[in-house]
Design a protein around this motif. Structure first.
Motif, PDB file in Angstrom:
ATOM      1  N   UNK A  93      28.084 -14.514  13.113  1.00  0.00           N
ATOM      2  CA  UNK A  93      27.046 -13.746  12.448  1.00  0.00           C
ATOM      3  C   UNK A  93      26.100 -14.675  11.704  1.00  0.00           C
ATOM      4  N   UNK A  94      24.817 -14.383  11.800  1.00  0.00           N
ATOM      5  CA  UNK A  94      23.780 -15.186  11.158  1.00  0.00           C
ATOM      6  C   UNK A  94      22.556 -14.323  10.928  1.00  0.00           C
ATOM      7  N   UNK A  95      21.865 -14.590   9.830  1.00  0.00           N
ATOM      8  CA  UNK A  95      20.617 -13.862   9.573  1.00  0.00           C
ATOM      9  C   UNK A  95      19.604 -14.116  10.674  1.00  0.00           C
ATOM     10  N   UNK A  96      19.678 -15.286  11.291  1.00  0.00           N
ATOM     11  CA  UNK A  96      18.732 -15.628  12.360  1.00  0.00           C
ATOM     12  C   UNK A  96      18.944 -14.783  13.617  1.00  0.00           C
ATOM     13  N   UNK A  97      20.122 -14.190  13.770  1.00  0.00           N
ATOM     14  CA  UNK A  97      20.371 -13.333  14.933  1.00  0.00           C
ATOM     15  C   UNK A  97      19.404 -12.152  14.968  1.00  0.00           C
ATOM     16  N   UNK A  98      18.874 -11.784  13.799  1.00  0.00           N
ATOM     17  CA  UNK A  98      17.933 -10.664  13.724  1.00  0.00           C
ATOM     18  C   UNK A  98      16.653 -10.940  14.508  1.00  0.00           C
ATOM     19  N   UNK A  99      16.357 -12.223  14.732  1.00  0.00           N
ATOM     20  CA  UNK A  99      15.135 -12.598  15.454  1.00  0.00           C
ATOM     21  C   UNK A  99      15.318 -12.562  16.974  1.00  0.00           C
ATOM     22  N   UNK A 100      16.558 -12.376  17.438  1.00  0.00           N
ATOM     23  CA  UNK A 100      16.829 -12.417  18.881  1.00  0.00           C
ATOM     24  C   UNK A 100      16.592 -11.063  19.532  1.00  0.00           C
TER      25      UNK A 100
END
Length: 278
Positions: free
Chosen positions: A187-194
């Motif tokens: 899990x990562x906040x950056x996953x929201x950009x995918x």
């Protein structure tokens, strides 16, 4: 005085250093969870660990500008303060620290990391870990927690911060396991950009590397196999591998002995940079 939002009766919202000092005066057995917001289950796991181990828990939300080597990455970092506070209220966090830049960076200094540690992400993200170490040292001095809870997904960050703070502070770093989704992706906040298809690619990379780590115990020529795996992942659509290396988890030196080692990866899907270790 504390500045409390009306809808958050029990959770104290600390907006500046004065609030912080008043709230934490004489506090002992305090757990600290540093975050940049956009909270997910990984953060929640850290908070729950703190609540189990400490009498009181404080969570910071601060998007630290000095750890971004790319200004666009800093400005685009996902933010949702209202959602974050709602999550923290439900978790019954005792304190939330929402400082501004002047509260944290009220004096200048320069952090240097040893040349031997300029590996993995430090090799490719100039100034990143210097910024992380600096802000963590400043937070630790301000808050003076008994324990600081950090995740293993950012393993190099955990390693460098722990090594730095153990010489400067009595606060103890508690490492917590990486939290993954049902498909094995960290899990990562950056996953929201995918996008959906990109998320599928990231999950497939995690699965490949998790399976790869398992079979390495029975293989020879490990360095060659790692290079082949790097090429395989690099051939995926819209993927560019920055590094794929196996290193000893105690000193981060390159290692071909699977015992006490981890496989570290950083890669881009389009322009989104993701990291993991297995």
């Amino acid at each position: 005085m504390f500045y409390l939002l009306n809808c958050f009766i029990q959770m104290k919202i600390l907006l500046n250093k004065i609030d912080l000092n008043e709230a934490l005066f004489g506090m002992s057995n305090l757990g600290f969870v540093p975050t940049m917001g956009s909270l997910h289950q990984g953060h929640i796991s850290l908070i729950k660990n703190s609540k189990k181990q400490c009498k009181k828990t404080i969570v910071s939300i601060f998007v630290n500008p000095t750890q971004f080597n790319n200004k666009k990455d800093y400005t685009k970092y996902p933010k949702n303060r209202k959602k974050d506070l709602s999550i923290l209220k439900k978790l019954k966090v005792d304190f939330v620290f929402l400082p501004n830049i002047n509260d944290i960076y009220n004096f200048k200094r320069k952090i240097k990391i040893p040349k031997k540690d300029k590996i993995l992400c430090a090799k490719y993200r100039k100034g990143h870990f210097e910024g992380v170490i600096d802000v963590m040292d400043r937070f630790t001095k301000m808050i003076q927690p008994k324990k600081i809870f950090m995740g293993e997904k950012d393993f190099q960050q955990l390693y460098l911060v722990r090594n730095y703070l153990k010489k400067k502070s009595t606060s103890k770093i508690i490492s917590c396991k990486t939290i993954r989704d049902n498909h094995g992706l960290a899990l990562s906040s950056r996953n929201l950009h995918l996008k959906d298809n990109e998320l599928k690619t990231a999950r497939s990379i995690s699965k490949k590397l998790n399976n790869f780590k398992r079979i390495l115990n029975k293989k020879k020529n490990i360095e060659k196999l790692i290079n082949l795996k790097k090429k395989e992942i690099n051939n995926l659509k819209n993927v560019k591998v920055e590094y794929l290396e196996m290193r000893n988890k105690f000193n981060l030196k390159k290692d071909t002995n699977i015992t006490n080692s981890r496989i570290f990866i950083a890669y881009y899907i389009r322009k989104i940079r993701l990291i993991d270790n297995f």
